[in-house]
Write a protein that holds these residues in place. Sequence first.
Motif, short mmCIF file in Angstrom:
data_model
loop_
_atom_site.label_atom_id
_atom_site.label_comp_id
_atom_site.label_asym_id
_atom_site.label_seq_id
_atom_site.Cartn_x
_atom_site.Cartn_y
_atom_site.Cartn_z
N PRO A 1 22.97 46.83 16.51
CA PRO A 1 21.60 46.42 16.80
C PRO A 1 20.92 45.73 15.61
N ALA B 1 13.17 52.86 21.23
CA ALA B 1 14.26 53.71 20.73
C ALA B 1 14.34 55.01 21.52
N ASN C 1 22.37 52.43 15.01
CA ASN C 1 21.78 51.12 14.77
C ASN C 1 22.51 50.28 13.73
#
Length: 73
Positions: free
Chosen positions: A58, A7, A45
């Motif tokens: 994601p 990340a 995300n």
Amino acid sequence: MPKSALAIGRFRRHPVKKEFIHLHPFDTVERLRIGVFEYIEVYYNRLLIHSTIGYLTPVEFEEEFDKKGDRAA
């Protein structure tokens, strides 16, 4: 490599400064950390679709990947 390290790598290449940090003044480092965490975990995300992973978020991509059972042990 831990997910958090991945990340951070994505974050460095992502235009998050232009999209988030420069638009929101932060008066402490702790508020900056919280803001960036929320940006990544909530918006990036979970809500933002990505063309490189089939126009999924994601989170959706990982769920689909896990369903297929393609994850290496």
